[in-house]
Design a protein around this motif. Sequence first.
Motif, short mmCIF file in Angstrom:
data_model
loop_
_atom_site.label_atom_id
_atom_site.label_comp_id
_atom_site.label_asym_id
_atom_site.label_seq_id
_atom_site.Cartn_x
_atom_site.Cartn_y
_atom_site.Cartn_z
N UNK A 82 -108.07 -53.99 -46.06
CA UNK A 82 -106.97 -53.66 -46.98
C UNK A 82 -105.73 -54.50 -46.74
N UNK A 83 -105.64 -55.16 -45.59
CA UNK A 83 -104.51 -56.06 -45.32
C UNK A 83 -104.57 -57.31 -46.21
N UNK A 84 -105.76 -57.69 -46.69
CA UNK A 84 -105.95 -58.81 -47.62
C UNK A 84 -107.24 -58.57 -48.39
N UNK A 85 -107.14 -57.71 -49.41
CA UNK A 85 -108.33 -57.32 -50.18
C UNK A 85 -108.99 -58.50 -50.87
N UNK A 86 -108.19 -59.49 -51.24
CA UNK A 86 -108.74 -60.67 -51.90
C UNK A 86 -109.73 -61.39 -50.99
N UNK A 87 -109.34 -61.63 -49.74
CA UNK A 87 -110.24 -62.31 -48.80
C UNK A 87 -111.47 -61.46 -48.49
N UNK A 88 -111.28 -60.15 -48.32
CA UNK A 88 -112.42 -59.28 -48.04
C UNK A 88 -113.41 -59.31 -49.19
N UNK A 89 -112.90 -59.27 -50.41
CA UNK A 89 -113.75 -59.28 -51.60
C UNK A 89 -114.47 -60.60 -51.75
N UNK A 90 -113.73 -61.70 -51.64
CA UNK A 90 -114.35 -63.02 -51.81
C UNK A 90 -115.40 -63.26 -50.73
N UNK A 91 -115.18 -62.75 -49.54
CA UNK A 91 -116.19 -62.86 -48.49
C UNK A 91 -117.52 -62.26 -48.92
N UNK A 92 -117.46 -61.08 -49.55
CA UNK A 92 -118.71 -60.46 -50.01
C UNK A 92 -119.26 -61.14 -51.26
N UNK A 93 -118.42 -61.73 -52.08
CA UNK A 93 -118.91 -62.50 -53.23
C UNK A 93 -119.73 -63.69 -52.73
N UNK A 94 -119.19 -64.40 -51.74
CA UNK A 94 -119.90 -65.54 -51.16
C UNK A 94 -121.19 -65.09 -50.47
#
Length: 120
Positions: free
Chosen positions: A13-25
């Motif tokens: 939750x500190x950087x939802x964008x990075x967490x999300x993109x990690x799972x997209x990749x």
Amino acid sequence: MAGKFLVSITNAKNDQDKATVGFVVANAAVASGQETVVFLNVEGAYLGSKGYADDMHEEGFAPLKQLMELFVEAGGTIWVCSPCYKKRQLDEENLVDGAVIVGGAKVVEFLSQGAASITY
């Protein structure tokens, strides 16, 4: 030719964008036939707890909970950093489906087998 791929996710939750993109990749890697592991560490360890990602939805992407479920359904593996999880006093009996607690040696072993890696 199938290979090995490790996605290290250090954010939640500190950087939802990075967490999300990690799972997209990670989903793209597993869909392309790579033996794919997501390693949840540092703040990313929170994602290993059931319910934590339920309300995480970065604009332009599928909800994170859905991305995580799709990853596991496609044959991906989720590893959660043992010291990171313990430091945050998270309950090891409350892991998301498909996740296991591992130490750093497991990651080193996987990488030593020729896995490519990326960090988010």
